[in-house]
Each structure stands twice: as structure tokens, then as C-alpha cells.
Design a protein around this motif. Sequence first.
Motif, PDB file in Angstrom:
ATOM      1  N   LYS A  66     -11.476  -3.708 -10.337  1.00  0.00           N
ATOM      2  CA  LYS A  66     -11.787  -2.871  -9.167  1.00  0.00           C
ATOM      3  C   LYS A  66     -10.515  -2.255  -8.581  1.00  0.00           C
ATOM      4  O   LYS A  66     -10.498  -1.076  -8.196  1.00  0.00           O
ATOM      5  N   ILE A  67      -9.441  -3.027  -8.513  1.00  0.00           N
ATOM      6  CA  ILE A  67      -8.180  -2.506  -7.988  1.00  0.00           C
ATOM      7  C   ILE A  67      -7.657  -1.380  -8.879  1.00  0.00           C
ATOM      8  O   ILE A  67      -7.243  -0.323  -8.382  1.00  0.00           O
ATOM      9  N   ILE A  68      -7.687  -1.604 -10.196  1.00  0.00           N
ATOM     10  CA  ILE A  68      -7.234  -0.569 -11.133  1.00  0.00           C
ATOM     11  C   ILE A  68      -8.125   0.668 -11.041  1.00  0.00           C
ATOM     12  O   ILE A  68      -7.639   1.806 -11.041  1.00  0.00           O
ATOM     13  N   PHE A  69      -9.418   0.468 -10.948  1.00  0.00           N
ATOM     14  CA  PHE A  69     -10.375   1.570 -10.819  1.00  0.00           C
ATOM     15  C   PHE A  69     -10.072   2.399  -9.574  1.00  0.00           C
ATOM     16  O   PHE A  69     -10.046   3.637  -9.628  1.00  0.00           O
ATOM     17  N   ASP A  70      -9.844   1.736  -8.462  1.00  0.00           N
ATOM     18  CA  ASP A  70      -9.568   2.443  -7.204  1.00  0.00           C
ATOM     19  C   ASP A  70      -8.278   3.247  -7.286  1.00  0.00           C
ATOM     20  O   ASP A  70      -8.198   4.373  -6.768  1.00  0.00           O
ATOM     21  N   ILE A  71      -7.263   2.686  -7.926  1.00  0.00           N
ATOM     22  CA  ILE A  71      -5.966   3.365  -8.003  1.00  0.00           C
ATOM     23  C   ILE A  71      -6.025   4.552  -8.970  1.00  0.00           C
ATOM     24  O   ILE A  71      -5.581   5.661  -8.628  1.00  0.00           O
ATOM     25  N   LEU A  72      -6.587   4.341 -10.147  1.00  0.00           N
ATOM     26  CA  LEU A  72      -6.559   5.380 -11.183  1.00  0.00           C
ATOM     27  C   LEU A  72      -7.589   6.482 -10.960  1.00  0.00           C
ATOM     28  O   LEU A  72      -7.286   7.669 -11.141  1.00  0.00           O
ATOM     29  N   LEU A  73      -8.799   6.120 -10.574  1.00  0.00           N
ATOM     30  CA  LEU A  73      -9.856   7.112 -10.480  1.00  0.00           C
ATOM     31  C   LEU A  73     -10.028   7.670  -9.072  1.00  0.00           C
ATOM     32  O   LEU A  73     -10.535   8.777  -8.907  1.00  0.00           O
ATOM     33  N   LYS A  74      -9.616   6.910  -8.061  1.00  0.00           N
ATOM     34  CA  LYS A  74      -9.821   7.359  -6.690  1.00  0.00           C
ATOM     35  C   LYS A  74      -8.520   7.586  -5.933  1.00  0.00           C
ATOM     36  O   LYS A  74      -8.541   8.079  -4.809  1.00  0.00           O
ATOM     37  N   GLY A  75      -7.401   7.200  -6.557  1.00  0.00           N
ATOM     38  CA  GLY A  75      -6.117   7.337  -5.885  1.00  0.00           C
ATOM     39  C   GLY A  75      -6.024   6.516  -4.617  1.00  0.00           C
ATOM     40  O   GLY A  75      -5.315   6.869  -3.674  1.00  0.00           O
ATOM     41  N   LYS A  76      -6.727   5.396  -4.603  1.00  0.00           N
ATOM     42  CA  LYS A  76      -6.824   4.556  -3.408  1.00  0.00           C
ATOM     43  C   LYS A  76      -6.017   3.281  -3.623  1.00  0.00           C
ATOM     44  O   LYS A  76      -6.507   2.307  -4.200  1.00  0.00           O
ATOM     45  N   SER A  77      -4.784   3.278  -3.154  1.00  0.00           N
ATOM     46  CA  SER A  77      -3.914   2.113  -3.341  1.00  0.00           C
ATOM     47  C   SER A  77      -3.585   1.413  -2.031  1.00  0.00           C
ATOM     48  O   SER A  77      -2.886   0.396  -2.029  1.00  0.00           O
ATOM     49  N   GLU A  78      -4.091   1.925  -0.900  1.00  0.00           N
ATOM     50  CA  GLU A  78      -3.746   1.358   0.405  1.00  0.00           C
ATOM     51  C   GLU A  78      -4.133  -0.116   0.541  1.00  0.00           C
ATOM     52  O   GLU A  78      -3.323  -0.915   1.054  1.00  0.00           O
ATOM     53  N   PRO A  79      -5.344  -0.540   0.106  1.00  0.00           N
ATOM     54  CA  PRO A  79      -5.679  -1.962   0.241  1.00  0.00           C
ATOM     55  C   PRO A  79      -4.709  -2.871  -0.494  1.00  0.00           C
ATOM     56  O   PRO A  79      -4.332  -3.925   0.021  1.00  0.00           O
ATOM     57  N   LEU A  80      -4.286  -2.471  -1.699  1.00  0.00           N
ATOM     58  CA  LEU A  80      -3.342  -3.292  -2.453  1.00  0.00           C
ATOM     59  C   LEU A  80      -1.986  -3.307  -1.768  1.00  0.00           C
ATOM     60  O   LEU A  80      -1.343  -4.362  -1.651  1.00  0.00           O
ATOM     61  N   GLN A  81      -1.520  -2.159  -1.302  1.00  0.00           N
ATOM     62  CA  GLN A  81      -0.234  -2.088  -0.609  1.00  0.00           C
ATOM     63  C   GLN A  81      -0.246  -2.947   0.647  1.00  0.00           C
ATOM     64  O   GLN A  81       0.716  -3.672   0.932  1.00  0.00           O
ATOM     65  N   HIS A  82      -1.346  -2.867   1.401  1.00  0.00           N
ATOM     66  CA  HIS A  82      -1.450  -3.697   2.603  1.00  0.00           C
ATOM     67  C   HIS A  82      -1.500  -5.170   2.244  1.00  0.00           C
ATOM     68  O   HIS A  82      -0.869  -6.003   2.904  1.00  0.00           O
ATOM     69  N   GLY A  83      -2.223  -5.498   1.167  1.00  0.00           N
ATOM     70  CA  GLY A  83      -2.342  -6.889   0.769  1.00  0.00           C
ATOM     71  C   GLY A  83      -1.035  -7.506   0.319  1.00  0.00           C
ATOM     72  O   GLY A  83      -0.870  -8.725   0.403  1.00  0.00           O
ATOM     73  N   LEU A  84      -0.123  -6.673  -0.134  1.00  0.00           N
ATOM     74  CA  LEU A  84       1.182  -7.170  -0.568  1.00  0.00           C
ATOM     75  C   LEU A  84       2.239  -7.086   0.532  1.00  0.00           C
ATOM     76  O   LEU A  84       3.400  -7.418   0.301  1.00  0.00           O
ATOM     77  N   SER A  85       1.827  -6.676   1.723  1.00  0.00           N
ATOM     78  CA  SER A  85       2.790  -6.451   2.809  1.00  0.00           C
ATOM     79  C   SER A  85       3.199  -7.725   3.525  1.00  0.00           C
ATOM     80  O   SER A  85       4.257  -7.775   4.151  1.00  0.00           O
ATOM     81  N   SER A  86       2.386  -8.772   3.445  1.00  0.00           N
ATOM     82  CA  SER A  86       2.708 -10.032   4.125  1.00  0.00           C
ATOM     83  C   SER A  86       1.886 -11.149   3.504  1.00  0.00           C
ATOM     84  O   SER A  86       0.850 -10.889   2.868  1.00  0.00           O
ATOM     85  N   PRO A  87       2.314 -12.405   3.672  1.00  0.00           N
ATOM     86  CA  PRO A  87       1.534 -13.530   3.126  1.00  0.00           C
ATOM     87  C   PRO A  87       0.106 -13.569   3.662  1.00  0.00           C
ATOM     88  O   PRO A  87      -0.839 -13.816   2.918  1.00  0.00           O
ATOM     89  N   ARG A  88      -0.048 -13.311   4.964  1.00  0.00           N
ATOM     90  CA  ARG A  88      -1.389 -13.357   5.544  1.00  0.00           C
ATOM     91  C   ARG A  88      -2.267 -12.236   4.974  1.00  0.00           C
ATOM     92  O   ARG A  88      -3.448 -12.451   4.675  1.00  0.00           O
ATOM     93  N   ALA A  89      -1.688 -11.050   4.813  1.00  0.00           N
ATOM     94  CA  ALA A  89      -2.440  -9.936   4.247  1.00  0.00           C
ATOM     95  C   ALA A  89      -2.830 -10.228   2.803  1.00  0.00           C
ATOM     96  O   ALA A  89      -3.930  -9.865   2.355  1.00  0.00           O
ATOM     97  N   PHE A  90      -1.954 -10.906   2.062  1.00  0.00           N
ATOM     98  CA  PHE A  90      -2.250 -11.260   0.673  1.00  0.00           C
ATOM     99  C   PHE A  90      -3.386 -12.283   0.610  1.00  0.00           C
ATOM    100  O   PHE A  90      -4.269 -12.190  -0.263  1.00  0.00           O
ATOM    101  N   ILE A  91      -3.379 -13.241   1.544  1.00  0.00           N
ATOM    102  CA  ILE A  91      -4.462 -14.223   1.593  1.00  0.00           C
ATOM    103  C   ILE A  91      -5.792 -13.537   1.860  1.00  0.00           C
ATOM    104  O   ILE A  91      -6.803 -13.820   1.222  1.00  0.00           O
ATOM    105  N   GLU A  92      -5.777 -12.593   2.796  1.00  0.00           N
ATOM    106  CA  GLU A  92      -7.020 -11.879   3.112  1.00  0.00           C
ATOM    107  C   GLU A  92      -7.478 -11.026   1.930  1.00  0.00           C
ATOM    108  O   GLU A  92      -8.675 -10.961   1.632  1.00  0.00           O
ATOM    109  N   LEU A  93      -6.525 -10.381   1.246  1.00  0.00           N
ATOM    110  CA  LEU A  93      -6.869  -9.588   0.063  1.00  0.00           C
ATOM    111  C   LEU A  93      -7.506 -10.466  -1.003  1.00  0.00           C
ATOM    112  O   LEU A  93      -8.479 -10.078  -1.651  1.00  0.00           O
ATOM    113  N   THR A  94      -6.952 -11.671  -1.172  1.00  0.00           N
ATOM    114  CA  THR A  94      -7.466 -12.602  -2.182  1.00  0.00           C
ATOM    115  C   THR A  94      -8.861 -13.084  -1.829  1.00  0.00           C
ATOM    116  O   THR A  94      -9.780 -13.056  -2.661  1.00  0.00           O
ATOM    117  N   ILE A  95      -9.027 -13.534  -0.592  1.00  0.00           N
ATOM    118  CA  ILE A  95     -10.323 -14.061  -0.163  1.00  0.00           C
ATOM    119  C   ILE A  95     -11.398 -12.981  -0.192  1.00  0.00           C
ATOM    120  O   ILE A  95     -12.549 -13.234  -0.555  1.00  0.00           O
TER     121      ILE A  95
END
Length: 380
Positions: free
Chosen positions: A115-144
Amino acid sequence: MSNLSVRSSSQNFHNSNKESQHEKFEGFDFLRTVFAIAIVAIHANLFLLVKDLKIGSLSLEPILSANVAYLAVPVFFQISLFLFYRKSLKAGFNYFLQKSLPKIVSLYLFWVISKIIFDILLKGKSEPLQHGLSSPRAFIELTISGGSSPLYFFFSLAFITTLTEFFLILLRRIKKNSVKSMLLYSLLIASFILVTFFSILRLPNTFIEVSSGLLKFKSGLAQWDYNPLNFLPYIFTSAIAAEEFNAGKLREFTTRLKIKLSILFTLFLCFTVLEWFLFTDKLQYSRLSLIFGSWLLLYLAVLAAHEVPKIVRFISGCSLGIYTFHIFLTDGWLTNILLASLGSFLSPNWIVLLEFLLALAGSVGLTLLFRQNKFLKGFV
């Protein structure tokens, strides 16, 4: 949502055509089919077609969304945990460690990464991944949250299946059925209280003053629709149903069972009405009505004895693929294509209906296509 003896808990839910060689849970096929379609319907906005229809003063659209389609995930958990509980009780810890948990984790990783690859390649939507990698808490939320998508289902399934297994280890040491029953209901009530606490924090004018850091964290956690703690009660409702089934109490509609089902139905209705008065946002899972409603449906499905039609069994067998693939097909881009190509010929209602049909048919078709590949068929 295969034989129960060789499938993981997630596949027991999605793909099972036979629960064992000697017994079938025909009702599970019916529930898988109905709620797999309901999930596609809600994400394709199909219920908007009936927004002008009313039951009294209430529009039919939010009722179908909040009180019917939103039962899907709880029902999926109930079925999956019921089957896992029964299998693990017989097979032991190795079943969880070697089959069930690895399978759920592999489903989670495959679909979330896709889904992440699909969003980036076909929709140009990388903001959720960038936000999820911005802090430990954001990464936990991205994972959950499964990459901020309905794929959170697999994380929550792994979470509550793990807790179920450790709970089973405790139950195996208890010999008296009365003590088991008391423990199950005590923990169920405790989980009700926790879900109620989360629901209170979601109220528009909550009376709890969120001042400490811990309460702020809990308040933020309560706002997550994918908060896995919302699903703790299903560990105990499915365990209670499985224990009753193993004890032979769910073979027929006894007077005692009818009373219990009537109580569950009454609680479902009462909390449904109460939630309509209290919640402005009813499309969330910290609602007791969903627990009682899905628990009731679990009992009815276990009790069902009639063989389901072949089409129901077929869609039930595709339910895992429907759940996963529809996420890619109802994420806006299909709507834009339909509007661009057919918007001048079809009304918005026809576009919505067409999107739903294409998403459902496309999900089934892709599921069948994946099954032609030895590697990919393990993910549908």
C-alpha cells in the motif's frame, strides 16, 4: 476471511470453506460474505445512495454505515479468535508460534508495504510515510495504523491473537470450569470499562480534564479508530463462546441460550440508541454496541446448521482478498477515472454504484489471479 487444522487464525476467518473434517460452521461463510461486501460498500460510499431515505427522523445512510457496516471488523475478530482459540487449545503453543503469528505478520508486512509503494508510485502520496518516519511516536502510530489504512486490522489481529494465546496458557492451568467462567467474565467486564473510558474521551464535551501527560496520551490514543485496545473485549467474548461450544452448550437453541441471545440483542439495541444520542462521530470502534452486536452474530453463526449457497461460499473464500484489494480500488483514484471518463454521461449516484461494483469485482478477480501464483496465493 481450508481446513481449520492447517490454517492460521486470519485465514481461518477469511478463507475457510471447511472448519474441520467433521464439523462445519456454515454461518461463518455467511458472515464473511455479508461483511466483506459491507466493507467495500462503506469505503466506496455506496450508502450515500440512500441518504434521502429515513427511519423516523434518522437518515438510513449513517445507520447502515455505523450500525451495520461497522460491525464488520468486530465480526471478523470474533470469528478469527473463536477459531484460533479452539485450534490452539488443542494444538498448543507451537500452533501460535509456528503458524498463526507468522502468517498474520506476513500478511501485515506484505499488504502494508504494498500500500505504501502503491501510494508513492501511482498517487505520488508520500506524506504519511514521511510523517511516520519523523519521530518515534509517529512511527508507532504508522505501524499500528497499518500505514494509515484499514490494514490496521492485521496489526490488531496479531496483537489480540498474541494476548489470546497467553491467556490460554493461563486457562490451561485452571481445572475448574466455574473458575474459568468467572475469570472470563471478570476480564470481559474490565475490558468493557476500558472501552467505555475511551468512548468517554471521544465525547464532544467530555467531563474528564486532560491535564497530566498520561491522560493526554490516553486521550490521543482514544482518538485512534485503529486503537488495538478497543478490540480487547473480543478476546473474552470469543473465548466464552468457544468454551460453551466445547462444552456442548451451543448445539441447539435451549431456553437458557435463548435468554442469553435476547439479552445480547437488547444490549445491542440499547447501546446503539444511547450512542446515537451521545456521539457525534459514530464511525469508530470504542462503542459497546459493536461488541454486543458482533458477539450475538458469532453465536447465531455457530448455531446455524443450514448449508450456504455456493455463491456465498465462493465470496466467503475470497473475503481476505476482497478486504485487502478493495483498499487499493476505493482510495479515490478509481472515482477520478470514472468521473473523468463517464462523468458527463452518468449521474454521481451511478458513478458511486459503478465504483462499488468495479471494486468488488476487481477485488475478486485479483484474488483469483493471485491464487495462480504459488507465492502470492498465500496472501489472499
